[in-house]
Design an enzyme around this catalytic site. Structure first.
Site, PDB file in Angstrom:
ATOM      1  N   ASP A  47       0.838  -1.204   0.000  1.00 22.30           N
ATOM      2  CA  ASP A  47       0.000   0.000   0.000  1.00 22.30           C
ATOM      3  C   ASP A  47       0.870   1.250   0.000  1.00 22.30           C
ATOM      4  OD1 ASP A  47       0.811   0.377   2.617  1.00 22.30           O
ATOM      5  OD2 ASP A  47      -1.127  -0.027   3.514  1.00 22.30           O
ATOM      6  N   GLU A 105      -5.984   2.201  -0.451  1.00 22.54           N
ATOM      7  CA  GLU A 105      -4.699   2.361  -1.134  1.00 22.54           C
ATOM      8  C   GLU A 105      -3.903   1.060  -1.148  1.00 22.54           C
ATOM      9  OE1 GLU A 105      -3.857   3.651   3.184  1.00 22.54           O
ATOM     10  OE2 GLU A 105      -5.551   3.484   1.800  1.00 22.54           O
ATOM     11  N   ASP A 122      -6.893  10.042  -5.736  1.00 21.94           N
ATOM     12  CA  ASP A 122      -7.356   9.147  -6.809  1.00 21.94           C
ATOM     13  C   ASP A 122      -6.351   9.113  -7.956  1.00 21.94           C
ATOM     14  OD1 ASP A 122      -9.617   8.661  -5.341  1.00 21.94           O
ATOM     15  OD2 ASP A 122     -10.940   9.946  -6.540  1.00 21.94           O
ATOM     16  N   ASN A 170      -4.327  12.868   0.623  1.00 28.78           N
ATOM     17  CA  ASN A 170      -5.730  13.273   0.626  1.00 28.78           C
ATOM     18  C   ASN A 170      -5.943  14.541   1.443  1.00 28.78           C
ATOM     19  OD1 ASN A 170      -6.848  11.254  -1.021  1.00 28.78           O
ATOM     20  ND2 ASN A 170      -6.988   9.812   0.689  1.00 28.78           N
TER      21      ASN A 170
END
Length: 307
Positions: A173, A216, A190, A181
């Protein structure tokens, strides 16, 4: 015994079922089990179904024989026949030796696979492939989704255990993804996931399964690969992602990933669930030990061994 099922539409399509008219082609579509979502065109002669290497429709599923069943085209119709399988071939819930297929019928073999017998013209075929493919893909990144991953991992683990084949899993991840974010907004997050998926997808082998596991987090099933070779793939992913910044709205964003690797042969009680848990434990250690690194699960030197 649970059985693999192939579904065939029941509408009266006698006007298109005669092969010589050439308006539509016959297919079997895998609705559940190994290779879910894939479409296989049927041959004008005989199409074999089984888990053997030379089967036209190859399905790795418990209870399926190497040469399990066949579909034969004979005088304009398709017939399903058992090929001497151990557990039998079923059509619409009934065990059969030879059965004339109709649009919408259900073909059942093995433990969990479900196939659909159907006719499609070129436009139908493109649409159906797109439809089934979209059901298996993550909408944001375009790689396989978690449902497809879970399905394939169960089948791959069963196959590896049955045949003594190596199988490894990589879980990784994005490090500090929440910061992306929080500081740049969810659209930027994204964009990071899409770019990362595209980079990794371009370096994986065709026989491997790359999927978004959630948020993620991503997974890579490495078939016929032990922990050492899987760790090399993990290092390639780490360098590929961290080697070049991701450009978002004219800004370079540095991204790294942490990766955990697990080998099915290292597990005391091998199963799909245990393999995921082992890879996840290795990922946890990679994060705890500084991130941007690869670790391999090793039960003899708990919890992991640094690569």
């Amino acid at each position: 015994m649970s059985k693999t099922t192939v579904v065939l539409d029941s509408d009266d399509l006698s006007h298109v079922q005669k092969r010589e008219q050439g308006t539509k082609r016959a297919f079997v579509v895998v609705l559940a089990g190994d290779r879910m979502g894939e479409m296989f065109p049927l041959n004008d002669g005989r199409t074999s179904i089984g888990r053997g290497l030379h089967a036209d429709v190859r399905i790795n599923d418990e209870g399926i024989s190497r040469s399990h069943a066949q579909v034969e085209f004979d005088e304009g119709d398709y017939f399903l026949s058992d090929a001497g399988s151990t557990n039998g071939t079923f059509a619409n819930g009934e065990r059969v030796d030879r059965y004339p297929l109709q649009e919408g019928d259900k073909i059942q073999i093995g433990a969990s696979s479900v196939l659909r017998f159907t006719y499609h013209d070129d436009i139908d075929e493109d649409f159906q492939r797109s439809l089934y493919e979209s059901a298996l893909r993550d909408r944001l990144t375009g790689v396989f989704n978690r449902g497809y991953f879970n399905n394939r991992l169960e089948s791959d683990v069963a196959f590896a255990l049955r045949h003594g084949k190596p199988l490894s899993l990589v879980i990784f991840d994005v490090d500090f993804f929440k910061r992306v974010n929080d500081e740049l907004g969810h659209p930027a997050g994204d964009a990071v996931l899409r770019d990362l998926a595209e980079r990794v997808q371009g370096t994986t082998r065709s026989e491997d399964i790359f999927a978004r596991y959630g948020g993620e987090e991503f997974v890579l099933i490495c078939r016929d690969v032990d922990a050492l070779r899987a760790s090399r793939a993990a290092h390639r992913i780490k360098e590929l992602v961290g080697g070049t910044p991701i450009k978002i709205a004219g800004r370079d964003v540095e991204v790294t990933v942490s990766l955990g690797v697990a080998d099915l042969s290292m597990l005391l009680e091998p199963s799909a669930t245990a393999l995921v848990e082992a890879a996840d434990a290795a990922l946890y250690m990679a994060k705890r030990n500084g991130r941007d690194r690869v670790e391999i699960y090793d039960p003899e030197s708990e919890p992991t061994r640094l690569v």
